[in-house]
Every structure is written in structure tokens, then in C-alpha cells.
Design a protein around this motif. Structure first.
Motif, short mmCIF file in Angstrom:
data_model
loop_
_atom_site.label_atom_id
_atom_site.label_comp_id
_atom_site.label_asym_id
_atom_site.label_seq_id
_atom_site.Cartn_x
_atom_site.Cartn_y
_atom_site.Cartn_z
N THR A 263 0.85 -1.19 0.00
CA THR A 263 0.00 0.00 0.00
C THR A 263 0.88 1.23 0.00
OG1 THR A 263 -1.68 -1.19 1.28
CG2 THR A 263 -1.87 1.20 1.18
N VAL A 264 0.55 2.18 -0.86
CA VAL A 264 1.31 3.43 -0.95
C VAL A 264 0.91 4.34 0.21
CG1 VAL A 264 1.85 5.43 -2.38
CG2 VAL A 264 1.38 3.22 -3.44
N VAL B 263 6.09 2.61 0.12
CA VAL B 263 5.22 1.46 -0.17
C VAL B 263 5.43 0.47 0.97
CG1 VAL B 263 4.71 -0.44 -1.72
CG2 VAL B 263 5.30 1.78 -2.67
N VAL C 250 7.39 -1.26 -9.30
CA VAL C 250 5.97 -1.50 -9.51
C VAL C 250 5.76 -1.72 -11.00
CG1 VAL C 250 3.63 -0.58 -9.26
CG2 VAL C 250 5.37 -0.06 -7.53
N THR D 241 4.74 0.79 -14.18
CA THR D 241 5.03 2.18 -13.84
C THR D 241 6.55 2.35 -13.72
OG1 THR D 241 5.14 2.02 -11.42
CG2 THR D 241 2.94 2.10 -12.41
N THR E 122 3.95 8.77 -10.12
CA THR E 122 2.97 7.87 -10.74
C THR E 122 2.17 7.09 -9.71
OG1 THR E 122 4.57 6.06 -10.90
CG2 THR E 122 4.47 7.61 -12.74
N LEU E 123 2.48 7.25 -8.43
CA LEU E 123 1.77 6.56 -7.37
C LEU E 123 0.87 7.53 -6.61
CD1 LEU E 123 4.62 4.32 -5.91
CD2 LEU E 123 2.96 3.75 -7.69
N GLN F 170 -3.04 3.90 -2.55
CA GLN F 170 -3.12 2.97 -3.67
C GLN F 170 -2.57 1.60 -3.29
OE1 GLN F 170 -0.99 4.40 -7.08
NE2 GLN F 170 -1.21 2.51 -8.26
N VAL G 81 -0.86 -1.76 -4.54
CA VAL G 81 -0.02 -2.16 -5.66
C VAL G 81 0.51 -3.58 -5.43
CG1 VAL G 81 0.69 0.21 -6.15
CG2 VAL G 81 2.07 -1.20 -4.61
N THR G 82 0.96 -4.17 -6.52
CA THR G 82 1.71 -5.43 -6.45
C THR G 82 3.12 -5.13 -6.92
OG1 THR G 82 -0.26 -6.77 -6.88
CG2 THR G 82 1.88 -7.80 -7.26
N ALA G 83 4.07 -5.30 -6.04
CA ALA G 83 5.45 -4.89 -6.30
C ALA G 83 6.32 -6.09 -6.62
CB ALA G 83 6.01 -4.13 -5.10
#
Length: 339
Positions: A30-31, A194, A214, A217, A249-250, A254, A256-258
Motif C-alpha cells: 500500500t502506498v 510502499v 511497480v 510504472t 505515478t503513485l 493505492q 499495488v503489487t510490487a
């Protein structure tokens, strides 16, 4: 375990496959905004919100007006300031007069000392009142204008404390607010964090400096901290990644899958079927075929998919591991290691 019992238990074995170079694993995250970059703007005084001058997601500059607040506390602070200003001027005049009279030997020194003490008190009181208005949000130019014109302002302007983006507005025009009530949250969005959720078996191979990106991105960064506490529900730890490249870009909040790159650490890395790895007593294990049966060996899981797993362990290229029928062996593992 004897070969006859192994066949009866439906045990299958598979040769391990060597993996080389840097591998990667995909982890959810999570950002978030680093706490040192988040500012909460509070009401400097109780009053009525006259107008809100910014909207959520709007960039602001330090010192930019973001709201107007009408406050009786401000009027009272200005009144006491003007009173202290008059008192200081009067005390200064008295001191100048008494110093001249003392030079002419008209008054005693004791009276001059008392007058000086009164002036020091008046000057300190004036400084205190001026600081009070500054705490209420009055800028230095406004205080100077008040000092020169002696005209009190009924409203004060709330300004942004630094450059950033308005993440949230917690008030609206016409609302009455208490002193110190939060009005806005403003954040600087570069760099960002993140917060990755790392399964406990994989936490052993992630360390500060591990790179992350990410997919889709340009965002990438590196792990700056690995949590020590474990989430009791998910049995995962939090790895904090500071994103310095592509942070724009984040978005805070948000999901995300990193992709986390895992550097080799000197331990051989292997690919095995997903069913070959079993968890027991807080560790991951595989069962390696030996001359007289199978032997449980602890491993470190690097990444897992529905079909296979990447592990690090002291195995040899010719080693074979159990890929199916592992329940019977798990019972023997429990007998040996407890659980």
C-alpha cells in the motif's frame, strides 16, 4: 521410511532444478506518505470558518492562504496587544523622564530602579502579546500594520505551512471550529513509501537495500526498514520501501503489487513443485530422498506460485524431493521436531 510404505502412501519424487542470478518475488503493498512529510493544519483559534480557499488534491505553496477564520479570540488578542503597546510606550516615557531627573539629582536612585523594573515588565508583556498573535496565525506584516494603524482585524488567514498537496479538507465554509481542530492535511508526495506485506518465510531474504519496482510504472525504490512485529492474522511483516524514482505515478492509499528483486546470498537456489514445501514449527521444509528413505531439510522460500516455489537451501543438483504424498512424512516430522 521404507520403499514399500512410500509406494503405499502415493509418494512421488522430483529432481530439484537449479536457479541462478537475481530472482524476484511479487508482494502486495500500500502506498503511504512518510509521516515526516505529512502536515496537519489546525485552527489557530476558535471561530467561524468564513471561507475555504483550496480543494482536495490541489497543490499549494508555503504561505499560500488556504482558509479565512473569523474569531473573537483574535479580537481579544489584538485588544490586549494594543493595550500592552500603550503600556510599554508609557513605561518607556517614564523611564526616560526618571533617568533625566536622576541625572539632575531630583529623584533618588531607588525610584529609578523601580521605573526600570516597570519598563522591563511592560516590554516583556508586549513581547508576550505579540507572540500570542503570531500563534493565532497573524503574519508579521499584519502585526506591523496593527501596530501602526491600531485598527483591529476581525478575521485571520490560515496559510499552508509548506509546499505540498492538499490530501484532505476537514472543514467547510460556515462551520464553527474549536481551537486546534484539524482543518487540512497537506503532504509532500516525493518520495513516497510502499508498505509491503512480506510472508514470514520470505522475510529472511529481504533486507535494507533490497530493490523494488511497480510493474507498469516507472516507480522504483529500495527497502529502508523491515518490521520486527508479525501480523497475527496474516503472519506477515511490513517492509517499508522508499520510492524515489517515479513517485509521481503513485497515489497515497493505492494498493499495488510490487516486484522485489532478491540478491543471491551464497546459498544455492532451486526450483521445486509447489507441493514439495511444507510449513511446520514456524519454518519451511522439503523432504529429500536419501539411501534409507527421506530426510526433512529446512529451506527458505523465495517466491511461490500455484505450480512451483523458489527456495534456498544446501541441496545438490542430483537431489530429489517429495512432490506428492507428503502427509505421511509430515506425521514423522511432527514426531521428530514436535508441534
Amino acid at each position: 521410511m521404507e520403499e514399500r510404505r512410500a509406494r503405499a502412501a502415493g509418494i512421488d519424487i522430483t529432481r530439484v532444478q537449479a536457479e541462478g542470478g537475481t530472482s524476484q518475488t511479487m508482494l502486495p503493498g500500500t502506498v503511504a506518505v512518510p509521516p515526516q512529510q505529512l502536515r496537519i493544519v489546525a485552527a489557530p483559534a476558535a471561530g467561524l470558518v468564513e471561507s475555504v480557499l483550496v480543494a482536495p488534491n490541489e497543490p499549494v505553496k508555503a504561505g499560500q492562504p488556504i482558509a479565512r477564520l473569523r474569531s473573537t479570540d483574535l479580537l481579544e488578542a489584538q485588544r490586549t496587544y494594543l493595550q500592552a503597546l500603550s503600556g510599554e510606550a508609557l513605561a518607556r516615557q517614564r523611564l526616560a523622564r526618571d533617568e533625566q531627573m536622576f541625572k539632575e539629582r531630583i529623584i533618588a536612585e531607588r525610584r529609578l530602579l523601580t521605573t526600570r523594573a516597570d519598563y522591563d515588565f511592560a516590554r516583556t508583556t508586549l513581547q508576550e502579546r505579540e507572540q500570542m498573535m503570531a500563534l493565532l496565525g497573524m503574519a508579521e506584516p499584519d502585526i506591523k500594520a496593527l501596530r501602526e494603524s491600531r485598527r483591529m482585524a476581525a478575521a485571520l488567514v490560515v496559510t499552508a505551512p509548506e509546499d505540498g498537496v492538499v490530501l484532505e479538507t476537514r472543514t467547510s465554509a460556515g462551520e464553527r471550529v474549536a481551537a486546534s481542530a484539524p482543518l487540512f492535511s497537506i503532504a509532500r508526495l516525493n518520495p513516497l513509501w510502499v508498505n509491503l506485506q512480506v510472508p514470514l518465510p520470505q522475510a529472511m531474504v529481504i533486507e535494507p537495500g533490497t530493490r523494488m519496482s511497480v510493474p507498469g510504472t516507472p516507480a522504483q525504490g529500495e527497502v529502508v526498514r523491515l518490521g520486527r512485529s508479525v501480523d497475527p492474522t496474516t503472519q506477515s511483516v511490513t517492509a517499508v520501501v522508499e520510492v524515489t524514482d517515479g513517485a509521481e505515478t503513485l497515489r497515497p492509499g493505492q494498493v499495488v503489487t510490487a516486484a522485489v528483486a532478491l540478491r543471491p546470498n551464497g546459498t544455492p537456489q532451486w526450483r521445486v513443485p509447489a507441493g514439495a514445501v511444507v510449513r511446520h514449527a514456524g519454518r519451511s521444509w522439503v523432504f529429500v530422498q536419501v539411501s534409507d528413505g527421506f530426510r526433512a531439510k529446512p529451506v527458505t522460500v523465495i517466491a511461490e506460485t500455484a505450480s512451483g516455489a523458489s527456495i534456498r537451501a544446501g541441496l545438490a543438483p542430483d537431489d530429489k524431493v517429495v512432490s506428492r504424498g507428503i502427509l505421511a512424512l509430515l506425521a514423522e516430522l511432527t514426531d521428530i521436531y514436535g508441534g
